[in-house]
Design an enzyme around this catalytic site. Structure first.
Site, PDB file in Angstrom:
ATOM      1  N   ASP A   1       0.824  -1.201   0.000  1.00 22.43           N
ATOM      2  CA  ASP A   1       0.000   0.000   0.000  1.00 22.43           C
ATOM      3  C   ASP A   1       0.863   1.258   0.000  1.00 22.43           C
ATOM      4  O   ASP A   1       1.923   1.292   0.637  1.00 22.43           O
ATOM      5  CB  ASP A   1      -0.899  -0.018   1.239  1.00 22.43           C
ATOM      6  CG  ASP A   1      -2.080   0.917   1.110  1.00 22.43           C
ATOM      7  OD1 ASP A   1      -2.559   1.105  -0.020  1.00 22.43           O
ATOM      8  OD2 ASP A   1      -2.504   1.465   2.136  1.00 22.43           O
TER       9      ASP A   1
ATOM     10  N   ARG B   1      -0.340   8.859 -10.622  1.00 23.15           N
ATOM     11  CA  ARG B   1      -0.429   7.607  -9.863  1.00 23.15           C
ATOM     12  C   ARG B   1       0.293   6.469 -10.566  1.00 23.15           C
ATOM     13  O   ARG B   1       0.858   5.583  -9.921  1.00 23.15           O
ATOM     14  CB  ARG B   1      -1.894   7.241  -9.634  1.00 23.15           C
ATOM     15  CG  ARG B   1      -2.606   8.145  -8.640  1.00 23.15           C
ATOM     16  CD  ARG B   1      -4.065   7.753  -8.461  1.00 23.15           C
ATOM     17  NE  ARG B   1      -4.222   6.472  -7.806  1.00 23.15           N
ATOM     18  CZ  ARG B   1      -4.236   6.289  -6.477  1.00 23.15           C
ATOM     19  NH1 ARG B   1      -4.076   7.319  -5.668  1.00 23.15           N
ATOM     20  NH2 ARG B   1      -4.406   5.088  -5.970  1.00 23.15           N
TER      21      ARG B   1
ATOM     22  N   HIS C   1       2.759   3.371  -9.156  1.00 24.97           N
ATOM     23  CA  HIS C   1       2.621   1.936  -9.390  1.00 24.97           C
ATOM     24  C   HIS C   1       3.898   1.353 -10.016  1.00 24.97           C
ATOM     25  O   HIS C   1       4.304   0.234  -9.696  1.00 24.97           O
ATOM     26  CB  HIS C   1       1.424   1.664 -10.295  1.00 24.97           C
ATOM     27  CG  HIS C   1       0.105   1.988  -9.648  1.00 24.97           C
ATOM     28  ND1 HIS C   1      -0.215   1.556  -8.380  1.00 24.97           N
ATOM     29  CD2 HIS C   1      -0.966   2.698 -10.093  1.00 24.97           C
ATOM     30  CE1 HIS C   1      -1.421   1.990  -8.065  1.00 24.97           C
ATOM     31  NE2 HIS C   1      -1.893   2.681  -9.079  1.00 24.97           N
TER      32      HIS C   1
ATOM     33  N   LEU D   1      11.645 -20.020  -4.348  1.00 23.82           N
ATOM     34  CA  LEU D   1      10.622 -19.187  -3.728  1.00 23.82           C
ATOM     35  C   LEU D   1       9.317 -19.387  -4.483  1.00 23.82           C
ATOM     36  O   LEU D   1       9.282 -19.297  -5.707  1.00 23.82           O
ATOM     37  CB  LEU D   1      11.022 -17.705  -3.777  1.00 23.82           C
ATOM     38  CG  LEU D   1       9.958 -16.707  -3.304  1.00 23.82           C
ATOM     39  CD1 LEU D   1       9.737 -16.829  -1.800  1.00 23.82           C
ATOM     40  CD2 LEU D   1      10.341 -15.275  -3.660  1.00 23.82           C
TER      41      LEU D   1
ATOM     42  N   ARG E   1      -5.323  -2.398   8.733  1.00 25.73           N
ATOM     43  CA  ARG E   1      -6.468  -3.278   8.473  1.00 25.73           C
ATOM     44  C   ARG E   1      -6.041  -4.321   7.434  1.00 25.73           C
ATOM     45  O   ARG E   1      -5.049  -4.131   6.729  1.00 25.73           O
ATOM     46  CB  ARG E   1      -7.665  -2.484   7.972  1.00 25.73           C
ATOM     47  CG  ARG E   1      -7.399  -1.662   6.726  1.00 25.73           C
ATOM     48  CD  ARG E   1      -8.617  -0.826   6.327  1.00 25.73           C
ATOM     49  NE  ARG E   1      -8.331  -0.046   5.138  1.00 25.73           N
ATOM     50  CZ  ARG E   1      -7.782   1.171   5.152  1.00 25.73           C
ATOM     51  NH1 ARG E   1      -7.462   1.746   6.309  1.00 25.73           N
ATOM     52  NH2 ARG E   1      -7.550   1.817   4.033  1.00 25.73           N
TER      53      ARG E   1
ATOM     54  N   SER F   1      -8.084  -5.400   4.883  1.00 31.13           N
ATOM     55  CA  SER F   1      -8.654  -5.039   3.579  1.00 31.13           C
ATOM     56  C   SER F   1      -8.991  -6.257   2.720  1.00 31.13           C
ATOM     57  O   SER F   1      -8.641  -6.328   1.546  1.00 31.13           O
ATOM     58  CB  SER F   1      -7.711  -4.099   2.818  1.00 31.13           C
ATOM     59  OG  SER F   1      -7.603  -2.866   3.494  1.00 31.13           O
TER      60      SER F   1
END
Length: 222
Positions: free
Chosen positions: A2, A15, A19, A113, A176, A178
């Site tokens: 986030d 934005r 990202h 992984l 939280r 979410s």
């Protein structure tokens, strides 16, 4: 993961730039996870609620997924990363879904992984779908209702083949879950840190692992 939008806004950038920087943080985190000997890492890349965002932002996110699949797949394969997904990535359209399936197949034998990407994922929907599958088995006469317990529901979830969840890390100061792995997180350790995701890297990852190692996990026993 986030904080991409806030990272960009603080720099006066669109934005999409946040990202893209977040994608670089993914690369750094994967390398740190491999170095630390982490077996399975699940990244919440796109929630089922993210469709509420603008068409442009959703399009930018899909474009970045396509970009990183093209750019990073060979490196992931070389580093022994096995790629997998939970959620319903097919909603992103046939082109991207085809690329995702090919990437999963290409890395299927890797064992350093296990990287699980949550795409168009929502925990409530996952739990409801698992309960529905069990109910359908009962209705078809193939299952006794009395046999449905926590283990049965756990086996009906998309994460059935994954190990027990140990640690959930959320960046950017939000505290939280979410709609992320809510069933699986019942006894996981939760860590909420102020770092915005694009600023998250090896040092931050290692600090989270160190802090996790100092916690006492009681699982309700005492």
């Amino acid at each position: 993961m986030d904080g991409n939008g806030r990272w960009a806004a603080r720099r006066g950038l669109p934005r999409a730039a946040g990202h893209k920087a977040g994608g670089e943080a993914v690369r750094a985190t994967l390398k740190a996870a491999v170095k630390a000997g982490v077996g399975t890492l699940t990244l919440y890349a796109f929630s089922s609620e993210n469709w509420r965002r603008s068409d442009k932002e959703v399009s930018d996110l899909k474009g970045l997924m396509r970009y990183y699949l093209e750019r990073e797949l060979e490196e992931l394969a070389k580093e022994g990363v096995r790629l997998d997904y939970i959620g319903d990535p097919s909603r992103f359209g046939p082109d991207l879904w085809d690329r995702l399936q090919k990437a999963r197949e290409k890395t299927r034998e890797n064992d350093k992984l296990h990287l699980v990407i949550a795409l168009n994922y929502g925990s409530r929907a996952e739990i409801a779908a698992g309960a529905r599958r069990l109910a359908e088995a009962v209705a078809a006469g193939g299952r006794d209702p009395a046999s449905i317990d926590e283990a049965a529901l756990d086996s009906a979830l998309q994460t059935a083949d994954l190990p027990e969840l140990d640690l959930v890390i959320r960046t950017s100061g939000e505290q939280r879950l979410s709609n992320f792995l809510m069933w699986q997180a019942a006894y996981a350790e939760l860590m909420f840190i102020d770092t915005l995701w694009p600023d998250f890297g090896e040092d931050e990852f290692n600090e989270c692992i160190r802090a996790f190692g100092q916690r006492q996990r009681r699982f309700g026993g005492r």
